[in-house]
Design a protein around this motif. Sequence first.
Motif, PDB file in Angstrom:
ATOM      1  N   GLN A   1       0.833  -1.199   0.000  1.00  0.00           N
ATOM      2  CA  GLN A   1       0.000   0.000   0.000  1.00  0.00           C
ATOM      3  C   GLN A   1       0.873   1.256   0.000  1.00  0.00           C
ATOM      4  O   GLN A   1       0.575   2.244  -0.678  1.00  0.00           O
ATOM      5  CB  GLN A   1      -0.914   0.003   1.233  1.00  0.00           C
ATOM      6  CG  GLN A   1      -2.038  -1.012   1.164  1.00  0.00           C
ATOM      7  CD  GLN A   1      -3.217  -0.515   0.347  1.00  0.00           C
ATOM      8  OE1 GLN A   1      -3.064   0.371  -0.489  1.00  0.00           O
ATOM      9  NE2 GLN A   1      -4.377  -1.089   0.556  1.00  0.00           N
ATOM     10  N   ALA A   2       1.948   1.220   0.768  1.00  0.00           N
ATOM     11  CA  ALA A   2       2.851   2.373   0.805  1.00  0.00           C
ATOM     12  C   ALA A   2       3.445   2.631  -0.572  1.00  0.00           C
ATOM     13  O   ALA A   2       3.552   3.785  -1.017  1.00  0.00           O
ATOM     14  CB  ALA A   2       3.963   2.124   1.822  1.00  0.00           C
ATOM     15  N   ALA A   3       3.835   1.565  -1.267  1.00  0.00           N
ATOM     16  CA  ALA A   3       4.398   1.723  -2.607  1.00  0.00           C
ATOM     17  C   ALA A   3       3.386   2.363  -3.546  1.00  0.00           C
ATOM     18  O   ALA A   3       3.731   3.231  -4.361  1.00  0.00           O
ATOM     19  CB  ALA A   3       4.848   0.362  -3.146  1.00  0.00           C
ATOM     20  N   ASP A   4       2.124   1.966  -3.456  1.00  0.00           N
ATOM     21  CA  ASP A   4       1.095   2.574  -4.298  1.00  0.00           C
ATOM     22  C   ASP A   4       0.916   4.051  -3.984  1.00  0.00           C
ATOM     23  O   ASP A   4       0.784   4.884  -4.888  1.00  0.00           O
ATOM     24  CB  ASP A   4      -0.233   1.850  -4.113  1.00  0.00           C
ATOM     25  CG  ASP A   4      -0.386   0.702  -5.080  1.00  0.00           C
ATOM     26  OD1 ASP A   4       0.385   0.619  -6.041  1.00  0.00           O
ATOM     27  OD2 ASP A   4      -1.276  -0.137  -4.871  1.00  0.00           O
ATOM     28  N   LEU A   5       0.896   4.382  -2.702  1.00  0.00           N
ATOM     29  CA  LEU A   5       0.724   5.780  -2.325  1.00  0.00           C
ATOM     30  C   LEU A   5       1.914   6.620  -2.785  1.00  0.00           C
ATOM     31  O   LEU A   5       1.746   7.769  -3.212  1.00  0.00           O
ATOM     32  CB  LEU A   5       0.553   5.882  -0.803  1.00  0.00           C
ATOM     33  CG  LEU A   5      -0.779   5.344  -0.261  1.00  0.00           C
ATOM     34  CD1 LEU A   5      -0.721   5.227   1.258  1.00  0.00           C
ATOM     35  CD2 LEU A   5      -1.935   6.228  -0.681  1.00  0.00           C
ATOM     36  N   LEU A   6       3.105   6.074  -2.692  1.00  0.00           N
ATOM     37  CA  LEU A   6       4.285   6.793  -3.160  1.00  0.00           C
ATOM     38  C   LEU A   6       4.242   7.015  -4.664  1.00  0.00           C
ATOM     39  O   LEU A   6       4.649   8.050  -5.176  1.00  0.00           O
ATOM     40  CB  LEU A   6       5.555   6.017  -2.788  1.00  0.00           C
ATOM     41  CG  LEU A   6       5.902   5.966  -1.307  1.00  0.00           C
ATOM     42  CD1 LEU A   6       6.971   4.909  -1.045  1.00  0.00           C
ATOM     43  CD2 LEU A   6       6.377   7.327  -0.817  1.00  0.00           C
ATOM     44  N   ARG A   7       3.721   6.016  -5.377  1.00  0.00           N
ATOM     45  CA  ARG A   7       3.672   6.091  -6.830  1.00  0.00           C
ATOM     46  C   ARG A   7       2.540   6.987  -7.318  1.00  0.00           C
ATOM     47  O   ARG A   7       2.700   7.751  -8.272  1.00  0.00           O
ATOM     48  CB  ARG A   7       3.511   4.682  -7.410  1.00  0.00           C
ATOM     49  CG  ARG A   7       3.338   4.634  -8.919  1.00  0.00           C
ATOM     50  CD  ARG A   7       3.013   3.217  -9.395  1.00  0.00           C
ATOM     51  NE  ARG A   7       4.151   2.334  -9.240  1.00  0.00           N
ATOM     52  CZ  ARG A   7       5.085   2.136 -10.172  1.00  0.00           C
ATOM     53  NH1 ARG A   7       5.016   2.784 -11.312  1.00  0.00           N
ATOM     54  NH2 ARG A   7       6.075   1.304  -9.956  1.00  0.00           N
ATOM     55  N   GLU A   8       1.375   6.895  -6.670  1.00  0.00           N
ATOM     56  CA  GLU A   8       0.167   7.495  -7.233  1.00  0.00           C
ATOM     57  C   GLU A   8      -0.278   8.772  -6.536  1.00  0.00           C
ATOM     58  O   GLU A   8      -1.264   9.372  -6.946  1.00  0.00           O
ATOM     59  CB  GLU A   8      -0.989   6.480  -7.178  1.00  0.00           C
ATOM     60  CG  GLU A   8      -0.695   5.154  -7.863  1.00  0.00           C
ATOM     61  CD  GLU A   8      -0.400   5.315  -9.340  1.00  0.00           C
ATOM     62  OE1 GLU A   8      -0.867   6.301  -9.940  1.00  0.00           O
ATOM     63  OE2 GLU A   8       0.311   4.459  -9.884  1.00  0.00           O
ATOM     64  N   SER A   9       0.396   9.197  -5.456  1.00  0.00           N
ATOM     65  CA  SER A   9      -0.023  10.407  -4.768  1.00  0.00           C
ATOM     66  C   SER A   9       1.200  11.262  -4.464  1.00  0.00           C
ATOM     67  O   SER A   9       2.345  10.819  -4.609  1.00  0.00           O
ATOM     68  CB  SER A   9      -0.751  10.061  -3.457  1.00  0.00           C
ATOM     69  OG  SER A   9       0.179   9.705  -2.437  1.00  0.00           O
ATOM     70  N   ASP A  10       0.939  12.488  -4.019  1.00  0.00           N
ATOM     71  CA  ASP A  10       2.035  13.371  -3.626  1.00  0.00           C
ATOM     72  C   ASP A  10       2.082  13.524  -2.110  1.00  0.00           C
ATOM     73  O   ASP A  10       2.647  14.489  -1.592  1.00  0.00           O
ATOM     74  CB  ASP A  10       1.908  14.732  -4.306  1.00  0.00           C
ATOM     75  CG  ASP A  10       0.579  15.420  -3.997  1.00  0.00           C
ATOM     76  OD1 ASP A  10      -0.236  14.831  -3.253  1.00  0.00           O
ATOM     77  OD2 ASP A  10       0.357  16.539  -4.504  1.00  0.00           O
ATOM     78  N   ALA A  11       1.497  12.584  -1.370  1.00  0.00           N
ATOM     79  CA  ALA A  11       1.512  12.627   0.094  1.00  0.00           C
ATOM     80  C   ALA A  11       2.945  12.560   0.603  1.00  0.00           C
ATOM     81  O   ALA A  11       3.808  11.903   0.011  1.00  0.00           O
ATOM     82  CB  ALA A  11       0.698  11.463   0.663  1.00  0.00           C
ATOM     83  N   THR A  12       3.213  13.239   1.712  1.00  0.00           N
ATOM     84  CA  THR A  12       4.544  13.192   2.298  1.00  0.00           C
ATOM     85  C   THR A  12       4.841  11.798   2.811  1.00  0.00           C
ATOM     86  O   THR A  12       3.926  11.005   3.076  1.00  0.00           O
ATOM     87  CB  THR A  12       4.663  14.189   3.461  1.00  0.00           C
ATOM     88  OG1 THR A  12       3.791  13.766   4.526  1.00  0.00           O
ATOM     89  CG2 THR A  12       4.288  15.602   3.016  1.00  0.00           C
ATOM     90  N   LEU A  13       6.113  11.496   2.985  1.00  0.00           N
ATOM     91  CA  LEU A  13       6.502  10.189   3.503  1.00  0.00           C
ATOM     92  C   LEU A  13       5.942   9.974   4.896  1.00  0.00           C
ATOM     93  O   LEU A  13       5.528   8.854   5.246  1.00  0.00           O
ATOM     94  CB  LEU A  13       8.032  10.069   3.507  1.00  0.00           C
ATOM     95  CG  LEU A  13       8.613   8.694   3.853  1.00  0.00           C
ATOM     96  CD1 LEU A  13       8.074   7.620   2.920  1.00  0.00           C
ATOM     97  CD2 LEU A  13      10.140   8.742   3.810  1.00  0.00           C
ATOM     98  N   GLU A  14       5.894  11.032   5.700  1.00  0.00           N
ATOM     99  CA  GLU A  14       5.330  10.935   7.049  1.00  0.00           C
ATOM    100  C   GLU A  14       3.849  10.561   6.975  1.00  0.00           C
ATOM    101  O   GLU A  14       3.371   9.698   7.722  1.00  0.00           O
ATOM    102  CB  GLU A  14       5.499  12.262   7.782  1.00  0.00           C
ATOM    103  CG  GLU A  14       5.162  12.222   9.257  1.00  0.00           C
ATOM    104  CD  GLU A  14       6.223  11.529  10.094  1.00  0.00           C
ATOM    105  OE1 GLU A  14       5.877  11.025  11.185  1.00  0.00           O
ATOM    106  OE2 GLU A  14       7.397  11.458   9.657  1.00  0.00           O
ATOM    107  N   ALA A  15       3.111  11.190   6.064  1.00  0.00           N
ATOM    108  CA  ALA A  15       1.680  10.895   5.922  1.00  0.00           C
ATOM    109  C   ALA A  15       1.455   9.471   5.427  1.00  0.00           C
ATOM    110  O   ALA A  15       0.553   8.767   5.903  1.00  0.00           O
ATOM    111  CB  ALA A  15       1.038  11.895   4.966  1.00  0.00           C
ATOM    112  N   VAL A  16       2.271   9.030   4.478  1.00  0.00           N
ATOM    113  CA  VAL A  16       2.162   7.657   3.983  1.00  0.00           C
ATOM    114  C   VAL A  16       2.435   6.668   5.110  1.00  0.00           C
ATOM    115  O   VAL A  16       1.721   5.673   5.285  1.00  0.00           O
ATOM    116  CB  VAL A  16       3.140   7.428   2.814  1.00  0.00           C
ATOM    117  CG1 VAL A  16       3.201   5.946   2.440  1.00  0.00           C
ATOM    118  CG2 VAL A  16       2.726   8.256   1.604  1.00  0.00           C
ATOM    119  N   ALA A  17       3.472   6.947   5.895  1.00  0.00           N
ATOM    120  CA  ALA A  17       3.833   6.057   6.995  1.00  0.00           C
ATOM    121  C   ALA A  17       2.666   5.878   7.957  1.00  0.00           C
ATOM    122  O   ALA A  17       2.311   4.751   8.331  1.00  0.00           O
ATOM    123  CB  ALA A  17       5.061   6.597   7.730  1.00  0.00           C
TER     124      ALA A  17
END
Length: 313
Positions: A264-280
């Motif tokens: 899920q983190a990989a998808d969010l990193l690929r498909e969104s501009d959310a910060t790493l902190e927010a993804v975490a």
Amino acid sequence: MDALTDLLDGPRARGAFMLRSSLNPPWSMRIQDEAPLTLVAMVRDEAWVIPDSGPPERVRPGDVMIIRGPEPYTVASGPRIEPQIVIVPGQRCTTPDGTSLSEAMDLGVRAWGNDPDGSAVMLTGTYQMRGAVTQRLLAALPALAVVRGGTWRSPLVGLLGEEIGKDEPGQEVVLDRLLDLLLIAALRAWFSRPQAEKPGWYRAHGDAVVGPALRLLHDDLAHPWTVSGLAARVGVSRAALAQRFGKLIGEPPMAYLTGVRLAQAADLLRESDATLEAVARQVGYGNAFALSAAFKRERGISPQEYRAGAATA
């Protein structure tokens, strides 16, 4: 939320390639587009799908093919016809020697072929993106899965056929959602076959212990789960959950959860501009440092490097 829902709820079709093909035999197409996943619905006449590794499959009206990429394959009116058309990345079509056929075979809005009244009609929907959650699903599929028309009923193929030629505001979104629905329906039909080799997470969905545990995990990835806490929620002992989960899924509960979180983190990193902190925090890690450490341990690169590589691709 169940495991299949979670897998399909991540990377949805966005700007998927959609086409209605009309062809008169003999015809043969070599597909080298490197797409991760393609659905082909046979509307009229019949065709043969010939994977590079595996036997050819004959498909008839009503059949839906789920084709896992990126390996090339051939679709033809007969199993021994040499390809006359090559489809390359970007969905460009050429002759085998590289001459463009795009203009010659253009039949209108999302319509293509060698004859507008051709005897063979196919609907094609191609997912272009390569999301990590999708990879978990693709790993459970063969290179070619054919859902036979006589084994399921769905109005989606007919509806897709009606919509694919329209050129109205918002049409791409309509087609994307129809493709998603068709994929879900076809996957459910495929996995529901008596002889189907279902992945562990699919079989476990109906288990009285592991099914509820999976739904709890997928419904709230950010929760600080432990085996003991999960077992208490399900109503069994820690040992009973661990044993049953490992038997059906093939890995311990926390290892499974880690894999889903990182996907899920990989998808969010690929498909969104959310910060790493927010993804975490969204996927259950306390901070960006904890996610980075787990991500690099699993994938060999940092989340920042993964995001940069995805943007370049």
